[in-house]
Design a protein around this motif. Structure first.
Motif, PDB file in Angstrom:
ATOM      1  N   SER A  34       0.842  -1.191   0.000  1.00 56.25           N
ATOM      2  CA  SER A  34       0.000   0.000   0.000  1.00 56.25           C
ATOM      3  C   SER A  34       0.877   1.240   0.000  1.00 56.25           C
ATOM      4  O   SER A  34       2.072   1.187   0.291  1.00 56.25           O
ATOM      5  N   HIS A  35       0.256   2.376  -0.325  1.00 52.62           N
ATOM      6  CA  HIS A  35       1.006   3.632  -0.334  1.00 52.62           C
ATOM      7  C   HIS A  35       1.417   4.027   1.085  1.00 52.62           C
ATOM      8  O   HIS A  35       2.526   4.486   1.310  1.00 52.62           O
ATOM      9  N   ILE A  36       0.493   3.846   2.045  1.00 50.74           N
ATOM     10  CA  ILE A  36       0.765   4.167   3.452  1.00 50.74           C
ATOM     11  C   ILE A  36       0.153   3.073   4.312  1.00 50.74           C
ATOM     12  O   ILE A  36      -0.949   2.586   4.017  1.00 50.74           O
ATOM     13  N   GLU A  37       0.844   2.692   5.370  1.00 50.14           N
ATOM     14  CA  GLU A  37       0.316   1.728   6.336  1.00 50.14           C
ATOM     15  C   GLU A  37       0.246   2.383   7.711  1.00 50.14           C
ATOM     16  O   GLU A  37       1.211   3.022   8.151  1.00 50.14           O
ATOM     17  N   VAL A  38      -0.905   2.206   8.368  1.00 51.73           N
ATOM     18  CA  VAL A  38      -1.097   2.654   9.742  1.00 51.73           C
ATOM     19  C   VAL A  38      -1.041   1.408  10.617  1.00 51.73           C
ATOM     20  O   VAL A  38      -1.935   0.562  10.562  1.00 51.73           O
ATOM     21  N   GLN A  49     -11.756   0.490  12.354  1.00 50.26           N
ATOM     22  CA  GLN A  49     -12.787   1.213  11.594  1.00 50.26           C
ATOM     23  C   GLN A  49     -12.696   2.715  11.856  1.00 50.26           C
ATOM     24  O   GLN A  49     -12.817   3.526  10.930  1.00 50.26           O
ATOM     25  N   ARG A  50     -12.456   3.089  13.092  1.00 54.54           N
ATOM     26  CA  ARG A  50     -12.342   4.507  13.429  1.00 54.54           C
ATOM     27  C   ARG A  50     -11.076   5.102  12.817  1.00 54.54           C
ATOM     28  O   ARG A  50     -11.092   6.228  12.307  1.00 54.54           O
ATOM     29  N   VAL A  51      -9.973   4.354  12.856  1.00 54.27           N
ATOM     30  CA  VAL A  51      -8.726   4.830  12.272  1.00 54.27           C
ATOM     31  C   VAL A  51      -8.900   5.038  10.770  1.00 54.27           C
ATOM     32  O   VAL A  51      -8.461   6.052  10.199  1.00 54.27           O
ATOM     33  N   ALA A  52      -9.560   4.091  10.101  1.00 53.91           N
ATOM     34  CA  ALA A  52      -9.778   4.214   8.665  1.00 53.91           C
ATOM     35  C   ALA A  52     -10.655   5.420   8.341  1.00 53.91           C
ATOM     36  O   ALA A  52     -10.386   6.163   7.389  1.00 53.91           O
ATOM     37  N   ALA A  64      -9.126   2.840   2.100  1.00 49.56           N
ATOM     38  CA  ALA A  64      -8.497   2.225   3.275  1.00 49.56           C
ATOM     39  C   ALA A  64      -8.967   0.780   3.379  1.00 49.56           C
ATOM     40  O   ALA A  64     -10.112   0.458   3.042  1.00 49.56           O
ATOM     41  N   ALA A  65      -8.075  -0.097   3.844  1.00 48.32           N
ATOM     42  CA  ALA A  65      -8.401  -1.517   3.988  1.00 48.32           C
ATOM     43  C   ALA A  65      -7.633  -2.091   5.170  1.00 48.32           C
ATOM     44  O   ALA A  65      -6.432  -1.852   5.302  1.00 48.32           O
ATOM     45  N   PRO A  66      -8.288  -2.856   6.049  1.00 52.25           N
ATOM     46  CA  PRO A  66      -7.590  -3.472   7.189  1.00 52.25           C
ATOM     47  C   PRO A  66      -6.814  -4.708   6.738  1.00 52.25           C
ATOM     48  O   PRO A  66      -7.106  -5.317   5.701  1.00 52.25           O
ATOM     49  N   VAL A 207      -3.916  -0.740   9.032  1.00 53.47           N
ATOM     50  CA  VAL A 207      -4.803  -0.311   7.943  1.00 53.47           C
ATOM     51  C   VAL A 207      -3.930   0.154   6.786  1.00 53.47           C
ATOM     52  O   VAL A 207      -2.991   0.938   6.982  1.00 53.47           O
ATOM     53  N   ARG A 208      -4.237  -0.334   5.598  1.00 53.76           N
ATOM     54  CA  ARG A 208      -3.511   0.048   4.390  1.00 53.76           C
ATOM     55  C   ARG A 208      -4.271   1.162   3.687  1.00 53.76           C
ATOM     56  O   ARG A 208      -5.496   1.077   3.513  1.00 53.76           O
TER      57      ARG A 208
END
Length: 397
Positions: A34-38, A49-52, A64-66, A207-208
């Motif tokens: 992914s471009h960014i991962e959290v 879900q809240r982070v996304a 966004a995808a978990p 999350v991606r």
């Protein structure tokens, strides 16, 4: 002329190949990662879900995808005789297993276009199906419809000790990105199945995120950090794979310097050629001087001669280099078939084909640099011709 043509053509082709490697590497990496991962501070994100939702408030974030990720051992189960061909392989491999939601994963990655067999949508909660990289499936000796045993490091404590968690999965698909790192070491399962396998409950690894401009991912990651309530690490793709692109960029610069020496040698040949011409034409130069030619006009004659050599060689080199760079994906396979060799082995290199990305900025830089070097090579012979004394040159005529 031949030396300048060879040097310019080599520079154009090599820089185009290096650009092609960089572009191909970037596109294949971005197709999987992914471009960014959290990622959660302790490897677990509680309320993903809240982070996304918070990350999607940033205008540059598109999707966004978990995901759940962990290391496992995979064991290909042997089939009974008569149930289909058995692929060669040792049957046991270590791999990275990633739990995904197929619907949201398609918005941040590009697995669908690289599915060789089966479909990503075959991953369903509770079905315990798995999608393997092509080289990983080959190493395990399995095809679609076979089963593999997944051995997770998170064990079960029993009176006899800690026993690893073992679960059987059905192979429902095979993907192929053309990068050995992913094709040989990545497996996909459903997100819910991964949470059960790694005993994460409702938490995920992270999350991606997909953004509108991948090359601006570091700046976008810094803008996402303040809007998140939950403490987490933000990792962009350029940080995870920085060594690849640094290596390609350094190699590109060094190849430019090394191959530029070919042009420098050709320019030195111009110097020697013009010096010999000046020596051979000393009498003619003296006669022109006695007829009233100035030193400047004599010098200009040899500068024009050297410039014409450089321009003709440069034109031939640019034409040949551009033609080869634009058709290298056809020429190289033909050479491989002719001699029965393969330049880039999949087991050694990340990319098994020889890509090319011709950039006209590089062609312009090479052309200007080569022409300036050619002009500089004409200065010494031209000045030497201008210093010829008519009386000395004609004394023995």
């Amino acid at each position: 002329m031949a030396g300048i043509a060879l040097g310019v053509a080599a520079l154009i082709v090599v820089l185009s190949v290096m650009n092609g490697f960089q572009k191909e590497l970037r596109s294949r990496i971005l197709g999987v990662t992914s471009h960014i991962e959290v990622v959660g501070m302790d490897g677990a994100l509680m309320d993903w879900q809240r982070v996304a939702a918070q990350a999607l408030k940033v205008p540059q974030v598109l999707a966004a995808a978990p995901y759940v990720q962990g290391q496992v051992m995979l064991n290909g189960l042997n089939r009974e005789a008569g149930e289909g061909p058995v692929m060669p392989g040792s049957g046991v491999r270590g791999a990275i297993i990633r739990g995904i939601d197929p619907q949201t994963e398609n918005t941040v990655a590009d697995f669908n276009t690289h599915m060789k067999y089966g479909a990503l949508d075959s991953l369903q909660p509770g079905a315990y199906r798995i999608v393997l990289g092509s080289d990983l499936a080959r190493a395990l000796g399995v095809v679609v419809g076979d089963r593999v045993t997944v051995i997770a490091p998170e064990g079960v404590v029993t009176p006899a000790g800690v026993i690893p968690r073992i679960k059987s999965f059905e192979v429902s698909g095979v993907f192929e990105f053309g990068m050995y790192e992913y094709d040989s070491g990545l497996a996909l399962i459903d997100l819910k199945d991964a949470q059960v396998l790694f005993r994460l409950g409702q938490t995920v690894t992270g999350v991606r995120l997909k953004v509108d401009d991948p090359f601006n991912a570091p700046q976008i990651a810094r803008s996402i950090a303040p809007v998140l309530d939950e403490p987490a690490y933000l990792i962009d793709w350029s940080r995870k794979h920085a060594n690849f692109f640094r290596a390609v960029q350094i190699e590109k610069r060094m190849m430019f310097l090394i191959l530029f020496l070919i042009v420098a040698v050709a320019a030195f040949n111009i110097v020697s050629t013009l010096v010999m011409a000046v020596t051979d034409k000393r009498g003619d130069i003296a006669i022109l001087r006695t007829l009233g030619a100035s030193r400047g006009s004599i010098a200009m004659i040899f500068m024009v001669q050297g410039a014409l050599i450089g321009l003709i060689g440069l034109g031939l080199g640019v034409a040949g280099g551009v033609a080869l760079a634009l058709n290298i994906e056809t020429v190289v396979p033909a050479i491989e078939r002719l001699f029965g060799i393969h330049f880039l082995s999949r087991e050694v290199y990340f990319i098994s084909d020889l890509p090319s990305d011709l950039q006209w900025d590089d062609v312009m830089t090479i052309s200007i640099t080569a022409f300036v070097l050619t002009l500089l090579a004409t200065l010494y012979p031209s000045l030497r011709a201008a210093r010829v004394q008519p009386a000395e040159a004609l004394r023995h005529e």
